[in-house]
Enzyme design. Structure first.
Site, mmCIF file in Angstrom:
data_model
loop_
_atom_site.group_PDB
_atom_site.id
_atom_site.type_symbol
_atom_site.label_atom_id
_atom_site.label_comp_id
_atom_site.label_asym_id
_atom_site.label_seq_id
_atom_site.Cartn_x
_atom_site.Cartn_y
_atom_site.Cartn_z
ATOM 1 N N GLY A 24 -0.145 -8.238 0.869
ATOM 2 C CA GLY A 24 -1.078 -9.341 1.099
ATOM 3 C C GLY A 24 -1.527 -9.335 2.547
ATOM 4 N N HIS A 25 -1.706 -10.521 3.119
ATOM 5 C CA HIS A 25 -2.203 -10.617 4.497
ATOM 6 C C HIS A 25 -1.336 -9.824 5.469
ATOM 7 C CE1 HIS A 25 -4.360 -14.022 2.721
ATOM 8 N NE2 HIS A 25 -5.259 -13.748 3.647
ATOM 9 N N LYS A 53 7.368 -30.734 11.228
ATOM 10 C CA LYS A 53 6.685 -30.361 9.989
ATOM 11 C C LYS A 53 6.149 -31.627 9.363
ATOM 12 C CE LYS A 53 6.219 -26.456 7.597
ATOM 13 N NZ LYS A 53 6.096 -25.097 8.108
ATOM 14 N N GLY A 65 4.905 -6.105 -1.144
ATOM 15 C CA GLY A 65 3.831 -7.089 -0.949
ATOM 16 C C GLY A 65 2.796 -6.607 0.043
HETATM 17 P P1 NAD Z 1 0.074 -13.251 0.874
HETATM 18 O O1 NAD Z 1 0.093 -14.249 -0.207
HETATM 19 O O2 NAD Z 1 -1.214 -12.891 1.518
HETATM 20 O O3 NAD Z 1 0.730 -11.880 0.360
HETATM 21 C C1 NAD Z 1 1.812 -11.804 -0.495
HETATM 22 C C2 NAD Z 1 1.626 -10.546 -1.343
HETATM 23 O O4 NAD Z 1 2.802 -10.359 -2.130
HETATM 24 C C3 NAD Z 1 0.443 -10.640 -2.326
HETATM 25 O O5 NAD Z 1 -0.344 -9.472 -2.243
HETATM 26 C C4 NAD Z 1 1.119 -10.789 -3.683
HETATM 27 O O6 NAD Z 1 0.357 -10.222 -4.741
HETATM 28 C C5 NAD Z 1 2.409 -10.016 -3.441
HETATM 29 N N1 NAD Z 1 3.503 -10.359 -4.350
HETATM 30 C C6 NAD Z 1 3.834 -11.560 -4.872
HETATM 31 N N2 NAD Z 1 4.914 -11.458 -5.653
HETATM 32 C C7 NAD Z 1 5.283 -10.165 -5.611
HETATM 33 C C8 NAD Z 1 6.334 -9.423 -6.205
HETATM 34 N N3 NAD Z 1 7.214 -9.983 -7.034
HETATM 35 N N4 NAD Z 1 6.448 -8.110 -5.916
HETATM 36 C C9 NAD Z 1 5.544 -7.504 -5.106
HETATM 37 N N5 NAD Z 1 4.520 -8.149 -4.518
HETATM 38 C C10 NAD Z 1 4.388 -9.454 -4.767
HETATM 39 O O7 NAD Z 1 1.131 -13.768 1.967
HETATM 40 P P2 NAD Z 1 1.251 -13.314 3.484
HETATM 41 O O8 NAD Z 1 0.493 -14.258 4.342
HETATM 42 O O9 NAD Z 1 1.042 -11.854 3.616
HETATM 43 O O10 NAD Z 1 2.799 -13.644 3.728
HETATM 44 C C11 NAD Z 1 3.806 -12.810 3.187
HETATM 45 C C12 NAD Z 1 5.169 -13.404 3.553
HETATM 46 O O11 NAD Z 1 5.295 -13.484 4.971
HETATM 47 C C13 NAD Z 1 5.390 -14.840 3.032
HETATM 48 O O12 NAD Z 1 6.765 -14.997 2.761
HETATM 49 C C14 NAD Z 1 5.010 -15.696 4.231
HETATM 50 O O13 NAD Z 1 5.649 -16.957 4.195
HETATM 51 C C15 NAD Z 1 5.542 -14.845 5.359
HETATM 52 N N6 NAD Z 1 4.889 -15.095 6.651
HETATM 53 C C16 NAD Z 1 3.550 -14.916 6.782
HETATM 54 C C17 NAD Z 1 2.949 -15.129 8.018
HETATM 55 C C18 NAD Z 1 1.470 -14.892 8.226
HETATM 56 O O14 NAD Z 1 1.032 -14.812 9.367
HETATM 57 N N7 NAD Z 1 0.686 -14.761 7.158
HETATM 58 C C19 NAD Z 1 3.721 -15.537 9.131
HETATM 59 C C20 NAD Z 1 5.109 -15.715 8.957
HETATM 60 C C21 NAD Z 1 5.673 -15.488 7.718
#
Ligand code: NAD
Length: 356
Positions: free
Chosen positions: A182-183, A80, A180
């Site tokens: 999100g992505h 990292k 959540g």
């Molecule tokens: P993101 O930021 O796109 O989505 C997160 C979502 O959670 C957002 O829509 C946000 O509005 C919502 N959110 C935030 N606080 C909240 C709450 N208190 N209650 C309900 N919803 C809430 O992130 P992402 O890329 O979708 O990642 C989500 C999780 O998965 C993170 O912990 C990230 O570290 C983990 N992760 C992501 C990936 C990836 O490929 N994107 C890979 C491994 C791990």
């Protein structure tokens, strides 16, 4: 901080500090373990309050990458990087190119990628100075957004977890609570809906819950209620530490399986979940799809192959659950054992080759 003591107890191989004042670069790269292959891990840019804080973070995060890559069956080690700076004000081409030259100086022992505070554009600046970077745009031969593949991995992991509870592993008729959208969460919602699951969702962004309600007929609940809805699976896909002393007794679903990192507030939560008859899919195993996806850039990116490889998450979790049952240890401990065992075996093989 007694750096050598920490490195010796936690197993870090190398910590490298880089500085280039005219670009504002102050960076630390930690290489935890390269037994399985070069250390891959994102570059986090954050305005750390102190150098000790930055060092503690990079040591912790690099070690976690070793076990994540191992549990995913990848030929990669853990590393990292952190850059001490404010991502909102201090990012520049010069900063990332200076960082890229620093990565290049490690000659492939460390491969960088996106993390908190960095994005695809930053990776492209880094790429101008080194080929040891992944997470590039698809038009640059990169793998693009990892979250669709992360969501596929979570789906495979849910299947393995359902089977562990004696269910078929099919989603038809099941209720899944997603925290959540999100992505990752939004892709997961689509995949589950396509497979016949009913969804209960929450997000702090109402546009996202409106979308899920109209597209997937999802039931929407306020953020503080998602943990206690009646569901077959609770899928944390937002922030960390959602399983904590306050939420433990409110959790109704028998399965916790989602993409979020660091879902357990403390390691003791794993045993607490088990005491309450819940099955926890260790986050670093179930959410490895993104890492698997990005790692395929190293061999010429191919989405089909990355997706096929992501199926490994299903088999790895089956192995974790078997080990947890047989050794009467938590699924979290079993996942760590599976990751460590693989590294130990490869380390022994390479030592015996060197002796021969
Ligand atoms: P993101 O930021 O796109 O989505 C997160 C979502 O959670 C957002 O829509 C946000 O509005 C919502 N959110 C935030 N606080 C909240 C709450 N208190 N209650 C309900 N919803 C809430 O992130 P992402 O890329 O979708 O990642 C989500 C999780 O998965 C993170 O912990 C990230 O570290 C983990 N992760 C992501 C990936 C990836 O490929 N994107 C890979 C491994 C791990």
């Amino acid at each position: 901080m007694k750096l050598f003591d920490i490195m010796e107890t936690k197993g870090h191989e190398q910590v490298v500090i880089g500085s280039q004042p005219d670009t504002g670069l102050r960076t630390i790269i930690a290489i935890h373990d390269t037994t399985l292959g070069p250390a891959l891990g994102g570059c986090r840019i954050w305005p750390y309050a102190s150098e000790d804080e930055a060092l503690t973070d990079v040591l912790r995060l690099s070690r976690a990458m070793t076990y994540k890559a191992s549990a995913a069956g990848l030929n990669l080690g853990g590393g990292k990087a952190v850059i001490i700076a404010d991502p909102k004000k201090e990012k520049s081409e010069a900063l990332f190119r200076a960082f890229g030259r620093f990565v290049q100086s490690l000659n492939g022992r460390y491969i960088t990628a996106e993390d908190v505070g960095t994005d695809v554009t930053d990776m492209e600046f880094i790429r101008m100075e080194t080929k040891h970077v992944v997470g590039l745009n698809t038009d640059r031969g990169g793998s693009g957004d990892p979250s669709p593949v992360t969501a596929v991995g979570v789906l495979h992991g849910m299947e393995a977890t359902l089977q562990e509870t004696g269910k078929s592993g099919k989603f038809d008729g099941l209720r899944v609570a997603i925290q959540g959208l999100g992505h990752c969460g939004s892709h997961l919602a689509r995949l589950l809906h396509e497979r016949g699951a009913s969804l209960i969702v929450t997000d702090i962004n109402p546009e996202r819950t409106d979308m899920a309600a109209s597209e997937y007929n999802a039931e929407v609940v306020p953020p503080d209620q998602i943990i206690e809805v009646d569901a077959d699976i609770f899928a944390p896909c937002a922030m960390g530490a959602v399983i904590n002393p306050e939420s433990l007794d409110r959790l109704r679903a028998p399965i916790v399986a989602g993409s979020a990192n660091n879902q357990l507030a403390t390691i003791e939560m794993a045993a607490e979940l088990e005491k309450r008859g819940k099955i926890y899919a260790p986050d670093f195993v179930i959410n490895a799809g993104g890492l698997i996806n990005v790692s395929f850039e190293l061999w010429g990116y191919n989405r089909e192959r990355a997706l096929r490889r992501t199926r490994n998450i299903y088999y790895q979790l089956r192995k974790v659950y078997k080990q947890s049952r047989e050794k009467k240890i938590t699924t979290q401990d079993a996942a760590m054992e599976v990751a460590v065992e693989r590294i130990d075996i490869i380390r022994k093989i390479s030592r015996s080759y060197r002796k021969a």
